[in-house]
Design an enzyme around this catalytic site. Structure first.
Site, PDB file in Angstrom:
ATOM      1  N   GLY A   5      -2.375  34.235  10.713  1.00  0.00           N
ATOM      2  CA  GLY A   5      -3.129  34.832  11.812  1.00  0.00           C
ATOM      3  C   GLY A   5      -2.238  35.020  13.019  1.00  0.00           C
TER       4      GLY A   5
ATOM      5  N   GLN B 164      -0.426  35.694  21.864  1.00  0.00           N
ATOM      6  CA  GLN B 164       0.804  35.219  21.243  1.00  0.00           C
ATOM      7  C   GLN B 164       1.941  36.239  21.307  1.00  0.00           C
ATOM      8  OE1 GLN B 164      -1.299  33.823  17.468  1.00  0.00           O
ATOM      9  NE2 GLN B 164       0.341  32.328  17.674  1.00  0.00           N
TER      10      GLN B 164
ATOM     11  N   CYS C 104       0.932  26.584  13.924  1.00  0.00           N
ATOM     12  CA  CYS C 104       0.783  27.768  14.765  1.00  0.00           C
ATOM     13  C   CYS C 104       2.167  28.343  15.046  1.00  0.00           C
ATOM     14  CB  CYS C 104       0.094  27.374  16.068  1.00  0.00           C
ATOM     15  SG  CYS C 104      -0.113  28.736  17.214  1.00  0.00           S
ATOM     16  N   LEU C 105       2.289  29.659  14.955  1.00  0.00           N
ATOM     17  CA  LEU C 105       3.584  30.292  15.215  1.00  0.00           C
ATOM     18  C   LEU C 105       4.045  30.013  16.647  1.00  0.00           C
ATOM     19  CD1 LEU C 105       3.048  33.767  13.495  1.00  0.00           C
ATOM     20  CD2 LEU C 105       4.314  31.798  12.605  1.00  0.00           C
TER      21      LEU C 105
ATOM     22  N   HIS D   8      -9.174  29.291  14.753  1.00  0.00           N
ATOM     23  CA  HIS D   8      -7.879  29.036  15.398  1.00  0.00           C
ATOM     24  C   HIS D   8      -7.470  30.235  16.263  1.00  0.00           C
ATOM     25  CE1 HIS D   8      -3.537  27.499  15.177  1.00  0.00           C
ATOM     26  NE2 HIS D   8      -3.404  28.729  15.656  1.00  0.00           N
ATOM     27  N   GLU D   9      -7.613  31.427  15.711  1.00  0.00           N
ATOM     28  CA  GLU D   9      -7.209  32.641  16.449  1.00  0.00           C
ATOM     29  C   GLU D   9      -8.155  32.907  17.619  1.00  0.00           C
ATOM     30  OE1 GLU D   9      -4.326  33.693  15.898  1.00  0.00           O
ATOM     31  OE2 GLU D   9      -4.151  32.524  14.059  1.00  0.00           O
TER      32      GLU D   9
ATOM     33  N   HIS E 211      -7.145  31.086  20.592  1.00  0.00           N
ATOM     34  CA  HIS E 211      -6.023  31.699  21.331  1.00  0.00           C
ATOM     35  C   HIS E 211      -6.533  32.657  22.417  1.00  0.00           C
ATOM     36  CE1 HIS E 211      -2.321  30.287  19.545  1.00  0.00           C
ATOM     37  NE2 HIS E 211      -2.712  30.574  18.317  1.00  0.00           N
TER      38      HIS E 211
HETATM   39 NI    NI Z   1      -1.871  29.849  16.535  1.00  0.00          NI
END
Ligand code: NI
Length: 165
Positions: free
Chosen positions: A50, A55, A94-95, A136-137, A140
């Site tokens: 995701g 991000q 998470c990236l 999760h997204e 963000h």
């Molecule tokens: Ni993330």
């Protein structure tokens, strides 16, 4: 398209685009479709499941997902309209928070309403991996990171680890 992350930058933890609430997408047009495609490409390249607007430095309410066994999806101006009482623990990463993996407890199932990249409204009820990625997204878009949802002691350990060179 560069993915913002907290690697070796403890200040970033509290002071970046990743910590702000994203604003609504006003127009679903060619430019946004191009952004969505680029986000999907970046997500794949980084082996993520995701990726959300903040991000990539875009403070707009858009995220993409590609959960295992699912296709790539685009969610624009999403609203989570229902979550299950039942909660489950699942390991997240998470990236934007590289090298950290930790169990997070969240509702097992969600129902979400959003628009896709073609401007079509849809409602999706799902559970398992996709429900996890969606939550999760969505976080963000609110400036929330998965590490915020960890128990205090665990979160402190994570913050120490993030600050190590
Ligand atoms: Ni993330």
């Amino acid at each position: 398209m560069k993915v913002l992350c907290f690697e070796n930058n403890p200040q970033a933890y509290s002071d970046t685009t990743l910590r702000q609430k994203a604003g609504p997408v006003k127009n679903i047009n060619d430019e946004l479709r191009k952004t969505a495609l680029e986000m999907i490409e970046s997500m794949r390249k980084e082996k993520g499941v995701g990726l959300a607007g903040p991000q990539i430095g875009l403070l707009k309410r858009i995220f993409v997902t590609h959960a295992e066994g699912d296709t790539a999806r685009v969610f624009i101006n999403p609203t989570i309209i229902w979550t299950s009482q039942e909660q489950v623990k699942y390991e997240e990463g998470c990236l934007s928070v590289p090298g950290i993996w930790a169990d997070v407890i969240r509702p097992e199932s969600v129902k979400i309403q959003a628009w896709n990249e073609n401007g079509r409204a849809f409602t999706l009820e799902t559970s398992g991996m996709l429900a996890r990625v969606i939550q999760h997204e969505y976080d963000h878009l609110e400036g929330i990171l998965f590490i915020d949802r960890l128990p205090e002691t665990k979160r402190e350990k994570v913050l120490v680890k993030l600050q190590k060179p």
